[in-house]
Design a protein around this motif. Structure first.
Motif, PDB file in Angstrom:
ATOM      1  N   GLY B 117      -1.610  -5.130   1.213  1.00 19.84           N
ATOM      2  CA  GLY B 117      -0.694  -6.245   1.462  1.00 19.84           C
ATOM      3  C   GLY B 117      -1.484  -7.529   1.574  1.00 19.84           C
ATOM      4  N   CYS B 118      -1.300  -8.424   0.585  1.00 16.23           N
ATOM      5  CA  CYS B 118      -2.046  -9.681   0.587  1.00 16.23           C
ATOM      6  C   CYS B 118      -1.078 -10.815   0.231  1.00 16.23           C
ATOM      7  N   ARG B 119      -1.622 -11.990  -0.059  1.00 15.49           N
ATOM      8  CA  ARG B 119      -0.760 -13.132  -0.316  1.00 15.49           C
ATOM      9  C   ARG B 119       0.216 -12.851  -1.464  1.00 15.49           C
ATOM     10  N   GLU B 120      -0.266 -12.113  -2.459  1.00 14.90           N
ATOM     11  CA  GLU B 120       0.565 -11.851  -3.629  1.00 14.90           C
ATOM     12  C   GLU B 120       1.506 -10.648  -3.482  1.00 14.90           C
ATOM     13  N   TYR B 121       1.012  -9.601  -2.844  1.00 13.95           N
ATOM     14  CA  TYR B 121       1.774  -8.345  -2.832  1.00 13.95           C
ATOM     15  C   TYR B 121       2.214  -7.940  -1.436  1.00 13.95           C
ATOM     16  N   THR B 122       3.497  -7.741  -1.284  1.00 10.91           N
ATOM     17  CA  THR B 122       4.014  -7.275   0.011  1.00 10.91           C
ATOM     18  C   THR B 122       4.930  -6.053  -0.144  1.00 10.91           C
ATOM     19  N   GLY B 123       5.501  -5.876  -1.336  1.00  6.20           N
ATOM     20  CA  GLY B 123       6.424  -4.760  -1.533  1.00  6.20           C
ATOM     21  C   GLY B 123       5.718  -3.410  -1.485  1.00  6.20           C
ATOM     22  N   ALA B 124       4.571  -3.333  -2.170  1.00  5.25           N
ATOM     23  CA  ALA B 124       3.883  -2.042  -2.302  1.00  5.25           C
ATOM     24  C   ALA B 124       3.521  -1.421  -0.941  1.00  5.25           C
ATOM     25  N   PRO B 125       2.868  -2.174  -0.052  1.00  2.82           N
ATOM     26  CA  PRO B 125       2.530  -1.541   1.240  1.00  2.82           C
ATOM     27  C   PRO B 125       3.772  -1.177   2.050  1.00  2.82           C
ATOM     28  N   TYR B 126       4.813  -1.994   1.905  1.00  2.00           N
ATOM     29  CA  TYR B 126       6.076  -1.650   2.593  1.00  2.00           C
ATOM     30  C   TYR B 126       6.626  -0.335   2.065  1.00  2.00           C
ATOM     31  N   ASP B 195      -3.485  10.192  11.303  1.00  2.00           N
ATOM     32  CA  ASP B 195      -3.647  11.495  10.670  1.00  2.00           C
ATOM     33  C   ASP B 195      -4.021  11.344   9.208  1.00  2.00           C
ATOM     34  N   CYS B 196      -3.687  10.207   8.623  1.00  2.00           N
ATOM     35  CA  CYS B 196      -4.047   9.939   7.224  1.00  2.00           C
ATOM     36  C   CYS B 196      -3.888   8.437   6.977  1.00  2.00           C
ATOM     37  N   ILE B 197      -4.726   7.878   6.138  1.00  2.00           N
ATOM     38  CA  ILE B 197      -4.539   6.481   5.737  1.00  2.00           C
ATOM     39  C   ILE B 197      -4.346   6.411   4.221  1.00  2.00           C
ATOM     40  N   VAL B 198      -3.654   5.363   3.794  1.00  2.00           N
ATOM     41  CA  VAL B 198      -3.455   5.102   2.359  1.00  2.00           C
ATOM     42  C   VAL B 198      -4.127   3.763   2.072  1.00  2.00           C
ATOM     43  N   VAL B 199      -5.073   3.757   1.165  1.00  4.00           N
ATOM     44  CA  VAL B 199      -5.782   2.515   0.838  1.00  4.00           C
ATOM     45  C   VAL B 199      -5.383   2.037  -0.548  1.00  4.00           C
ATOM     46  N   GLY B 200      -4.843   0.857  -0.635  1.00  2.00           N
ATOM     47  CA  GLY B 200      -4.633   0.276  -1.953  1.00  2.00           C
ATOM     48  C   GLY B 200      -3.305  -0.374  -2.279  1.00  2.00           C
ATOM     49  N   PRO B 201      -2.173   0.128  -1.741  1.00  2.00           N
ATOM     50  CA  PRO B 201      -0.908  -0.485  -2.196  1.00  2.00           C
ATOM     51  C   PRO B 201      -0.862  -1.988  -1.888  1.00  2.00           C
ATOM     52  N   GLY B 202      -0.767  -2.791  -2.934  1.00  2.00           N
ATOM     53  CA  GLY B 202      -0.685  -4.238  -2.757  1.00  2.00           C
ATOM     54  C   GLY B 202      -1.930  -4.867  -2.164  1.00  2.00           C
ATOM     55  N   LEU B 203      -3.074  -4.245  -2.404  1.00  2.00           N
ATOM     56  CA  LEU B 203      -4.312  -4.734  -1.801  1.00  2.00           C
ATOM     57  C   LEU B 203      -4.810  -6.006  -2.488  1.00  2.00           C
ATOM     58  N   GLY B 204      -4.549  -6.133  -3.791  1.00  2.00           N
ATOM     59  CA  GLY B 204      -5.087  -7.268  -4.536  1.00  2.00           C
ATOM     60  C   GLY B 204      -6.552  -7.044  -4.865  1.00  2.00           C
ATOM     61  N   ARG B 205      -7.153  -8.045  -5.460  1.00  2.00           N
ATOM     62  CA  ARG B 205      -8.546  -7.862  -5.910  1.00  2.00           C
ATOM     63  C   ARG B 205      -9.471  -8.947  -5.396  1.00  2.00           C
TER      64      ARG B 205
END
Lengths: 402, 402
Positions: B117-126, B195-205
């Motif tokens: 979740g960054c300035r550009e992406y908010t839907g993916a982490p949600y 218990d688990c983490i997800v890395v990447g949805p809407g992270l940006g580059r």
């Protein structure tokens, strides 16, 4: 619950305010009183340590034994006969829920405020505040930080959200005293209007914010405003017991972890399930006059005199946020119970503790709503789904007359 | 999944935590174990390169041939007999989904965090975080930038959103080391609880943000937290394979483009559909111990030992966001599978890889939900519609007992 703005409550035991009097004067209310008197007084529980009896309790099958403990204190021994009574929670809800009188004004069914919401947490204060409205309060406020306010406002236009709290990161060291004072002044302007406040949902643990909230709690106490303490509010009071010590208008609603920390801090020993009822009674007495609802499989409630429980099954889902629904609901029911008791003509020594009644009613309503939400949504049940069923749950128990 | 707060996980192979023990003690859990033992062990797949068998796999009609390739390596040759088994995914879901025990506390059905979740992406982490809740986790967190946090919070009060990541534009060059260190400290405070983490949805580059996330991944690995890597997280690890190399708790979920880049980077040749299963197996081995789910018409899963696939038809709609549902769902199922396997009394060498089971279950659930959503919404189906059917899809496969 409606008072002329700026009017002071009487201390230490406030008289029924204008709205209480209005209720007492209404035919619907008088009919309800007659009905209730026909139920009262009940026989006192045989081994109760208190003369307080609501006629809504029956000995629980899970009555705790008075087994000894190596570390039992003298006070513990005095409380060792504590018997857990299963509350007739539906009767309590029906008793304290006010009739919907057509002559009432906005605010007379309750004005609640939630103190909580910070940069990290916005869901919890929203859940507590919206639940208060869904149970039947007329107005629900949230006092939170600026960061949280925009978000909480966006969840619902129903809430009145005050962006006035501050966290350490946003306040310079040399400004702290001034900012703290301004925050208190701002909250104090509103305090007298509330029938109950909830301190803790999504409060966070920022030291400056907690200092400000300590001042707010002291002010609420001086103003005789009932205060439900949950979540991070319990973290605050566990480290500063003076904030609730000897306050009969304080309700603590700890979960399993919060209760453990409280017992360790106040009683200086671990939670003992074999003497659970005695330990809870002792905890209330040690803190002095507060009401505690220990949340769990059954919610067990004590004011240091009686121990009652609500064990109606709710839902096996344990999604975060259910405690917030409970704190908001307890705030409304406690307000209603308080005005009901004060409007009743029972002699003081026979009065049931309205804090206990508020806890019983809130516990039952959450459990009913959670059960209905689970029936519909199963494993995917989330807190919002439960809130949607608060209205139906109350209606099932206590239909609103038009 | 419940641990005393602050308690450390055992390394390298964590013991079943309190919640595992609690499950094991519950009659519902014991009944489930008896049922499962009646299914286990299955005959090992005839040409499997592994002794790991779940009893949930059947040879797929799409078995890949072991055709030779000019550029085949020795390792490739060793993996050239890889057979793709169609998972009995419904059986997997039923196996690993925990019973809803009435005695459980908040958090015991899973605590998930999404880093994105960054300035550009908010839907993916949600999408990823809310899907985790809808599948049945108790708590779902998001760690994102300040800009993203307000928006993600406003999507739903159910999520706990931490606005702590930073992008290059908001950090001065001379502050980078300090800010990076503060971000890691902040995330590390929470890490042990998940218990688990997800890395990447809407992270940006953004380079600074990705550096910080690299540190978070290293910390998660040290803390033995299973990590699902998707979206821009795959861009990050493709350029820094050390972040996942040799980590058996890492799951990569590449789509067709992400998979192509990964194969080119690691194996130094192009994707070859004729040797797809061997190539996937080899990729897992080369990276070392990770589990990869190659998303496509069928989702093909390998941990370098077995290759299984889920080819249940979902929906012809390819709206963006479905991968995020998958990553959040896989996180929950992987947590459940892990605790299920650890609570099971199977000897270590016969244990099925819980990462594989988590992928199979997540894949099936998304496909079922997408199918139901498409049936209702046809061409207008969007990701939110699919999320709404996660609950029903799970209930159809594995009804929740009350």
């Amino acid at each position: 619950m409606s008072r002329p703005m700026g009017a002071c409550r009487h201390r230490p035991q406030p008289e029924p305010p204008h709205r209480g009097r209005m209720w007492a004067a209404s035919p619907a209310f008088r009919r309800q009183l007659v009905l209730l008197r026909s139920l009262l007084p009940p026989p006192p529980p045989p081994s109760s340590t208190s003369s307080v009896a609501a006629g809504c309790f029956a000995p629980s099958s899970s009555t705790s034994s008075s087994s000894s403990s190596l570390r039992v204190s003298r006070a513990m021994a005095a409380a060792s006969t504590a018997t857990v009574y299963e509350a007739d929670a539906e009767a309590v809800v029906r008793r304290i829920t006010p009739p919907l009188d057509r002559a009432r004004h906005k605010g007379q069914a309750g004005k609640i405020a939630v103190i909580g919401g910070c940069r990290e947490y916005t869901g919890a204060p929203y859940f507590a505040a919206i639940s208060a409205l869904k149970v039947g309060a007329d107005l629900s406020h949230v006092f939170c930080t600026k960061d949280a306010a925009t978000v909480i406002k966006s969840y619902s236009p129903e809430l009145i959200v005050h962006p006035i709290l501050e966290e350490s990161y946003s306040v310079r060291d040399d400004e702290r005293a001034l900012v703290s004072s301004k925050i208190l002044t701002e909250v104090a302007k509103w305090m007298e209007r509330f029938d109950c406040i909830v301190v803790g949902p999504g409060l966070g643990r920022d030291s400056f914010l907690l200092d400000c909230v300590s001042n707010i709690m002291k002010h609420a106490r001086q103003a005789n405003i009932p205060t439900v303490v949950d979540g991070d509010g319990l973290f605050l009071i566990t480290n500063n017991l003076g904030l609730v010590e000897g306050n009969p208008l304080a309700i603590l609603t700890p979960n399993v972890y919060e209760y453990k920390r409280l017992v360790q801090k106040v009683l200086n020993f671990d939670v003992n399930e074999e003497t659970a009822a005695e330990q809870l009674t002792l905890l209330c007495r040690k803190i002095g006059g507060v009401t505690i609802m220990r949340k769990g499989k059954a919610d067990v409630i004590s004011d240091g005199k009686t121990v009652t429980q609500v064990s109606t099954f709710g839902s096996p889902r344990r999604c975060g946020g259910q405690g917030d629904i409970l704190s908001g609901s307890v705030a409304v029911f406690t307000s209603w119970a308080r005005y009901f008791i004060l409007s009743n003509e029972q002699p003081t020594e026979k009065r049931v503790n309205p804090m206990t009644l508020g806890c019983i009613a809130g516990s039952l309503l959450l459990r009913k709503a959670a059960s209905l939400a689970f029936e519909k949504n199963k494993r995917s049940t989330v807190t919002t789904d439960i809130i949607e069923f608060l209205g139906k749950s109350l209606e099932d128990i206590c239909p609103a007359e038009n």
